[in-house]
Design an enzyme around this catalytic site. Structure first.
Site, mmCIF file in Angstrom:
data_model
loop_
_atom_site.group_PDB
_atom_site.id
_atom_site.type_symbol
_atom_site.label_atom_id
_atom_site.label_comp_id
_atom_site.label_asym_id
_atom_site.label_seq_id
_atom_site.Cartn_x
_atom_site.Cartn_y
_atom_site.Cartn_z
ATOM 1 N N LYS A 197 39.037 40.977 40.345
ATOM 2 C CA LYS A 197 40.084 40.145 40.949
ATOM 3 C C LYS A 197 41.049 40.982 41.795
ATOM 4 O O LYS A 197 41.636 40.481 42.747
ATOM 5 C CB LYS A 197 40.830 39.373 39.866
ATOM 6 C CG LYS A 197 39.917 38.404 39.114
ATOM 7 C CD LYS A 197 40.553 37.074 38.905
ATOM 8 C CE LYS A 197 39.568 35.989 38.504
ATOM 9 N NZ LYS A 197 38.601 36.312 37.448
HETATM 10 C C1 LIG Z 1 37.418 35.604 37.223
HETATM 11 C C2 LIG Z 1 36.277 36.299 36.568
HETATM 12 C C3 LIG Z 1 34.946 35.828 36.665
HETATM 13 C C4 LIG Z 1 34.591 34.540 37.371
HETATM 14 O O1 LIG Z 1 34.759 34.592 38.765
HETATM 15 P P1 LIG Z 1 34.805 33.262 39.644
HETATM 16 O O2 LIG Z 1 35.212 33.714 40.981
HETATM 17 O O3 LIG Z 1 35.867 32.389 38.989
HETATM 18 O O4 LIG Z 1 33.475 32.620 39.587
HETATM 19 C C5 LIG Z 1 33.943 36.582 36.091
HETATM 20 N N1 LIG Z 1 34.207 37.715 35.399
HETATM 21 C C6 LIG Z 1 35.463 38.191 35.281
HETATM 22 C C7 LIG Z 1 35.698 39.429 34.507
HETATM 23 C C8 LIG Z 1 36.551 37.506 35.861
HETATM 24 O O5 LIG Z 1 37.801 37.977 35.725
#
Ligand SMILES: *Cc1c(COP(=O)(O)O)cnc(C)c1O
Length: 478
Positions: free
Chosen positions: A120
């Site tokens: 993220k």
């Molecule tokens: C947010 C997240 C996801 C999912 O990603 P999306 O973009 O919502 O599909 C997967 N793994 C981790 C560790 C995350 O923080």
């Protein structure tokens, strides 16, 4: 470049006009009017660029109303090696997202070397710099309000800390996060970051955010904004690492690759879909879910049945515990040939708590052309993968990345190199690693004692009036 809404009833806007907002006024999501195309010559030129230069090349096609020199400066400041720690001892941190080859044709793209150890950061760090830039240009300020159960909140706080014109009010469920996650967020001492622990569960915190947003007068007076996963700038920032992963795993742009993507809100894999639509040679986009498998069900059967929060399982890959994928509407818009009327019909059902089925529709036959494959993973599957990857390659992966590897190996086509996206470092999910391997995950340097740092957090009942009073006491206004 203009942006249009998936529901077709909102005026087209420029990038900086949609940057700070959430949904389009008609309730839809913004997408580029047309996806920019990448030529073969550009692919060849981009192959050896640094991450920051590649990000500038890709994002210039989307963020056309930011002067090139300014965008270049923002992107270089964001994707500088100082922001990305050495996640693993032998990572080449200069590359920002190093590709780790486990065996020929099987790779992990490391996306989690940013400040909060999840992918993220890749988008959120850019968002922090873009927000600051645009707010300053417009002479505006913003109070970001959000609810988190883990990765998003910490990524947002580390992106916005110390930024001029921005304050962050982040709600988290009291006592429901791991000690490490709490320490990550609550140890921030920046005066523009406000952590609020709510006596309740994540949904109570989420409801409070909705409560504030529904008070339009309050929202306007205190300039309340969000940074949730439907934000277009977040999706576009994620497109860049699909290009980087592709170049790192191939010798020439005649080759194709497969990506496997641990998915929840469909933001990450939506960026992969857009990279493919731009002309990046992606042969397969493999969507992995955990036990919360509504997206896997859709890609297998054509039926999309979102589930309510009380029918969502708590799993050991908690950041994928999502049963209504907020970015999915962007893909469906493309799948139905960008027919906003059809999207409106389908989402009238979803918004009323219902489901839809595309099997009888012409787009069902178009679905294979979008190159998706899907599968799901269980707690036992991810424990097994964590053990196998550790035993066979000496590499530790977290539970979410393990879900992606499990489904990727199952769904991959022969002769297509598989790139598994690493979405978090194992250090974030210590308990699961101990269960799988009987040992603690390594912590990146500097975080060994983070739980011992002093913490700054306000404890509050799940009470809307109390929250509003707190925000008005601490928010910036004119
Ligand atoms: C947010 C997240 C996801 C999912 O990603 P999306 O973009 O919502 O599909 C997967 N793994 C981790 C560790 C995350 O923080």
């Amino acid at each position: 470049m203009k942006y249009i809404s998936t529901r077709g009833e909102a005026p087209a806007k420029k990038f900086t006009e949609i940057l700070l907002g959430g949904l389009a006024p008609d309730g839809g999501l913004y997408l580029p009017e047309k996806y920019p195309q990448v030529t073969r010559a550009e692919l060849d030129d981009w192959r050896n660029l640094s991450y920051a230069d590649l990000a500038f090349a890709v994002l210039s096609k989307f963020m056309t109303d930011i002067p090139a020199a300014d965008l270049k400066q923002i992107v270089h400041r964001t994707y500088a090696s100082g922001n990305y720690r050495n996640g693993r001892a032998d990572s080449d941190i200069q590359q920002i997202v190093p590709l780790r080859t486990l065996e020929p044709g099987l790779h992990i793209l490391e996306l989690s070397n940013g400040p909060t150890l999840s992918f993220k950061d890749m988008a959120m760090q850019l968002l922090g710099n873009l927000f600051e830039y645009v707010l300053e240009k417009q002479g505006e300020e913003l109070n970001i309000l959000g609810a988190t159960s883990g990765d998003t909140g910490s990524a947002a706080e580390y992106a916005m800390r110390g930024k001029r014109g921005i304050r962050v009010f982040m709600l988290s469920p009291y006592g429901k996060m791991s000690a490490f996650q709490r320490a990550q967020m609550y140890s921030l001492q920046d005066p523009n970051i406000f952590n609020i622990a709510i006596r309740g569960v994540f949904d109570d915190a989420q409801d409070l955010v909705k409560g504030v947003s529904n008070d339009h007068e309050f929202k306007a007076r205190y300039k309340i904004g969000t940074v949730n996963s439907i934000n277009w700038a977040r999706v576009s920032a994620q497109i860049v690492y699909y290009f980087k992963g592709y170049f790192a795993a191939t010798q020439s742009s005649d080759e194709s690759v497969a990506f496997s993507v641990p998915s929840g809100n469909f933001g990450n894999i939506c960026a992969g879909h857009i990279a493919r639509m731009m002309g990046l040679p992606i042969g397969q986009l493999i969507l992995a879910t955990n036990e919360n498998d509504v997206l896997d069900e859709f890609f297998r059967t054509g039926v999309y049945v979102p589930r309510a929060a009380n029918r969502t399982y708590h799993t050991s890959s908690p950041s994928m515990d999502i049963s209504k994928a907020s970015n999915f509407e962007r893909f469906i818009f493309d799948l139905v040939g960008r027919d906003a009327t059809t999207v409106c019909e389908l989402w009238t059902k979803v918004d009323a708590g219902g489901a839809f089925d595309i099997k009888g529709m012409p787009c069902w036959h178009d679905l294979p052309g979008f190159c998706f494959a899907s599968g799901k993973s269980s707690h036992l599957d991810r424990m097994k993968i964590i053990r196998e990857i550790w035993q066979n390659f000496g590499v530790m992966v977290d539970t979410h990345t393990a879900d992606g590897i499990k489904v990727g190996l199952e769904q991959r086509r022969p002769n297509l190199p598989l790139i598994c996206l690493e979405t978090a470092l194992p250090a974030k999910f210590e308990e699961s690693i101990i269960e799988a391997l009987g040992r603690n995950p390594e912590r990146p340097a500097g975080l060994e004692c983070i739980e011992k740092l002093p913490q700054r957090v306000e404890l509050m009942d799940a009470n809307l009036e109390m929250l509003k009073a707190y925000i008005s006491a601490h928010a910036m206004t004119y």
